[in-house]
Design an enzyme around this catalytic site. Sequence first.
Site, short mmCIF file in Angstrom:
data_model
loop_
_atom_site.label_atom_id
_atom_site.label_comp_id
_atom_site.label_asym_id
_atom_site.label_seq_id
_atom_site.Cartn_x
_atom_site.Cartn_y
_atom_site.Cartn_z
N ARG A 166 0.78 -1.23 0.00
CA ARG A 166 0.00 0.00 0.00
C ARG A 166 0.81 1.29 0.00
NH1 ARG A 166 -5.20 -0.81 3.75
NH2 ARG A 166 -3.75 -0.33 5.40
N ASP A 167 2.14 1.21 -0.23
CA ASP A 167 2.92 2.44 -0.35
C ASP A 167 4.18 2.17 -1.19
OD1 ASP A 167 3.43 5.14 -0.06
OD2 ASP A 167 4.39 4.93 1.91
N VAL A 168 4.00 1.52 -2.33
CA VAL A 168 5.14 1.24 -3.21
C VAL A 168 5.50 2.52 -3.96
CG1 VAL A 168 5.97 -0.11 -5.18
CG2 VAL A 168 4.47 -1.17 -3.46
#
Length: 186
Positions: free
Chosen positions: A82-84
Site C-alpha cells: 500500500r505504499d510502493v
Amino acid sequence: VQTRLSHPNVLRMAGYYHHASAVTLVLEWAGGGDLHAAVREARQGAGTGTGAGGLPHAIAARFAGQIAAALSYLRERDVAHRDVKPENVLLTYAGGGASGWGAPGQNPDPDQDPVVPQDLEEARQPSPRRRWSRAILKLCDFGGSCHCPAPHLHRRTTLCGTPDYIAPEMVRYSPARRGGGGLLAS
C-alpha cells in the site's frame, strides 16, 4: 507483517523493541540508498555512460524484475504493501553474506569489489553503472501494509499511501469519492 516475510527483494526485519516512547525496528542493512536517488543520479548523467535521461535500459529492466518479484511474493502471501514508491525501494549490493545480513568480515559496500578495476580512479569511486549492475533491490517500509486474505484483498477501500503514488483505482473508488468529494472531484 514484515517479520513473517523472507524474500531476496524484501527488506528483512529481525525483530523490534518496545521503549517507553518509541518502537525500535531491527532491519536488514541496505546501505546503497534508495531507488529515487539512483534515478535522480541517472537523470543527471553522472558517469552512467548514457548521458542524461535515466537508468540504462538493461539495468532498469533488471530493477523492474526485482520489484515485480517482491510484489508477486507479497501477493502469494496475501500482503498488500500500500505504499510502493521509489523511496521505499532500497539498494544493497552482492557480497553481504549468504544470508543477506552481512557475515562477519564481509562488507556489502560496492567499493569492496573483488574485481580489480582498470584504473585507480575507478577503484576509488566505482561508476554508478557499475554499482547499479550489482544492485539488489529491497522493498521496505511496511508501516501501511496489511494482511488481506482472499476474498478481502480486493475490498480494501482505505485511502492510504503517498498521494503522488496512490493507485488510480483507490482514488476512483474511495468512500470519500463515492460521497461526492474525494481527491479527484470532477
